[in-house]
Enzyme design. Structure first.
Site, PDB file in Angstrom:
ATOM      1  N   PHE A 106     -75.760 -11.509 -23.837  1.00 26.65           N
ATOM      2  CA  PHE A 106     -75.453 -10.080 -23.706  1.00 26.65           C
ATOM      3  C   PHE A 106     -74.837  -9.745 -22.358  1.00 26.65           C
ATOM      4  O   PHE A 106     -74.136  -8.741 -22.212  1.00 26.65           O
ATOM      5  CB  PHE A 106     -76.721  -9.244 -23.926  1.00 26.65           C
ATOM      6  N   LYS A 107     -75.060 -10.600 -21.366  1.00 26.81           N
ATOM      7  CA  LYS A 107     -74.512 -10.336 -20.040  1.00 26.81           C
ATOM      8  C   LYS A 107     -72.983 -10.318 -20.045  1.00 26.81           C
ATOM      9  O   LYS A 107     -72.364  -9.825 -19.103  1.00 26.81           O
ATOM     10  CB  LYS A 107     -75.010 -11.378 -19.042  1.00 26.81           C
ATOM     11  N   ASP A 108     -72.351 -10.862 -21.098  1.00 32.06           N
ATOM     12  CA  ASP A 108     -70.887 -10.829 -21.175  1.00 32.06           C
ATOM     13  C   ASP A 108     -70.358  -9.399 -21.156  1.00 32.06           C
ATOM     14  O   ASP A 108     -69.274  -9.150 -20.627  1.00 32.06           O
ATOM     15  CB  ASP A 108     -70.402 -11.536 -22.450  1.00 32.06           C
ATOM     16  N   ALA A 111     -70.673  -8.171 -17.387  1.00 25.14           N
ATOM     17  CA  ALA A 111     -69.932  -9.011 -16.446  1.00 25.14           C
ATOM     18  C   ALA A 111     -68.426  -8.915 -16.661  1.00 25.14           C
ATOM     19  O   ALA A 111     -67.656  -8.843 -15.696  1.00 25.14           O
ATOM     20  CB  ALA A 111     -70.388 -10.460 -16.571  1.00 25.14           C
ATOM     21  N   THR A 139     -77.241 -14.387 -16.583  1.00 25.20           N
ATOM     22  CA  THR A 139     -76.384 -13.605 -15.686  1.00 25.20           C
ATOM     23  C   THR A 139     -75.377 -14.504 -14.974  1.00 25.20           C
ATOM     24  O   THR A 139     -74.199 -14.169 -14.857  1.00 25.20           O
ATOM     25  CB  THR A 139     -77.229 -12.856 -14.637  1.00 25.20           C
TER      26      THR A 139
END
Length: 433
Positions: A106-108, A111, A139
């Protein structure tokens, strides 16, 4: 829009300054001066909007006109150019799969958005910007891949030695170019402490420009609200209502984004904050006593946080009123044993493979959900990123997406540091100057 410090509401900054600095001058976190409510027309068309279109509409109040609307529409379409499907798992529970981006986590979302915003703001800046980020897992890979090759930006990823999965480690230690991975002999809390110390080091900041890509950066956590709107739109399209959402939580940026989405008008009934045995926030919600503690390593390693940085933002949203907070959020802590048994039960009962973080969220949601509610839990990482845990439990191989195989073939290259700040500082200066 201006952004104020959580330490002092009178201390305000513009967007560019807030994004580049990461923290306010008094070391507080930035919060938007106001949270606008989206018009009814937006919710009427929501089920038919793409992630990029939703991103444009819900993030526009925070990032435009500093970024012209036409440019911002292209930026959100590019940042959110993959799917996040709501997939039914059991009778009244569905998974919001947030692992279809380039690093399968989900950090995509945050970021990729931050990297594109930062790339705009660094044009003509006159000196390199150095991104310092601590990771307990996903992350690091998302930030490293989001910023890979961006001119004028150097990225330093700090991670605890031996406490991230082999797959996660490969995703940010094999890239090279403008990415430096630093293996710290300590815990994630040590890594986070080192990053915070760097931001308070005036000598270091006199020599180089520092910013953060952790969820303390407002341009990292705000875009995470996009998939809450998207999930709600999909659920409505499927005829669901009375929707509650369970968020696997470590540093609490993810839940903060969901709560801001709710305050912008998203009609989610309530949130369940699910943690592993690092249960600081569930204890606070139950007792009103907030007591940070050293983090404990678990199979859900991205959530191994003993003093979540973003919880102060949640307190700001609810004016530090515990009773008000408890009307919207409940907490649940999930043991390691329950993580393992949940992966096993869900696979054999519903043929759905959970990663350890998704298992935390599924168990917490199933425990909290009433018969009248429809529950969505956030599946924050692909199970193939945790083969050592998942494959042993389900007794079969988890298929690896092709983009994951490419990372695994890379050669690890890292710098090493103890958990003593001065040693880290020398590593950073040796690469940044």
């Amino acid at each position: 829009m201006l952004y104020y410090s959580t330490n002092n509401k009178q201390l305000k900054s513009g967007l560019k300054e807030a994004v580049i600095n990461g923290l306010a001058a008094d070391k507080g976190l930035f919060m938007p001066e106001e949270i606008p409510v989206l018009p009814p027309s937006f919710f009427e068309k929501l089920p038919d909007l793409t992630l990029g279109e939703i991103g444009f509409e819900c993030l526009k109040p925070y990032f435009c006109p500093e970024i012209p609307e036409a440019d911002f529409k292209l930026l959100t379409a590019d940042a959110f150019n993959f799917d996040a499907p709501v997939v039914p798992v059991s009778e009244n529970i569905a998974s919001l799969e947030l692992f279809h981006g380039p690093t399968l986590a989900f950090k995509d979302f945050g970021a990729r958005f931050l990297a594109r915003v930062m790339a705009r703001f660094t044009v003509g800046y006159g000196q390199d910007i150095n991104v310092l980020v601590a990771t307990s897992g996903d992350t690091g890979s998302a930030v490293a891949n989001g910023f890979l090759g961006v001119d004028g930006v150097n990225v330093f990823v700090l991670y605890p030695k031996g406490l991230v999965s082999d797959v996660q480690e490969k995703q940010f230690t094999t890239l090279g170019q403008n990415i430096t991975a630093i293996e710290v002999d300590g815990t994630f809390d040590d890594c986070q402490r080192l990053v915070k110390t760097a931001f308070m080091d005036e000598h270091l900041k006199d020599k180089i420009t520092l910013t953060s890509a952790n969820s303390i950066n407002l341009a990292r956590f705000l875009p995470q609200m996009v998939y809450y709107f998207y999930a709600y739109g999909q659920a409505i399209k499927q005829g669901k209502q009375n929707i509650s959402v369970c968020v696997p939580s470590g540093n609490f940026g993810n839940l903060t984004a969901g709560l801001i989405a709710q305050k912008m008008g998203l009609p989610i009934k309530r949130f369940i904050a699910a943690t592993n045995i690092n249960d600081i926030v569930p204890k606070y919600l139950a007792s009103g006593h907030y007591q940070p503690a050293p983090s404990i390593a678990t199979p859900a390693n991205a959530m191994d946080v003993g003093d979540p940085s973003n919880f102060v933002r949640i307190q700001e949203l609810f004016k530090h009123d515990l009773t008000s907070l408890q009307t919207v959020i409940s907490g649940c802590s999930v043991s390691n044993e329950l993580i393992f048994s949940t992966i096993n039960t869900v696979f054999h009962s519903y043929a759905y493979i959970l990663d350890p973080h998704g298992a935390v969220a599924y168990h917490a949601l199933k425990t909290a959900l009433s018969k009248e509610e429809y529950g969505i839990f956030l599946a924050t990482a692909h199970p193939a990123k945790f083969p050592e845990t998942v494959e042993e439990i389900i007794s079969q191989k988890v298929e690896q997406p092709e983009r994951l195989k490419a990372f695994l073939n890379g050669e690890k290259c890292v710098k090493n540091s103890s958990n003593v700040y001065e040693e880290l500082k020398q590593v950073v200066l040796s690469k940044a100057l």
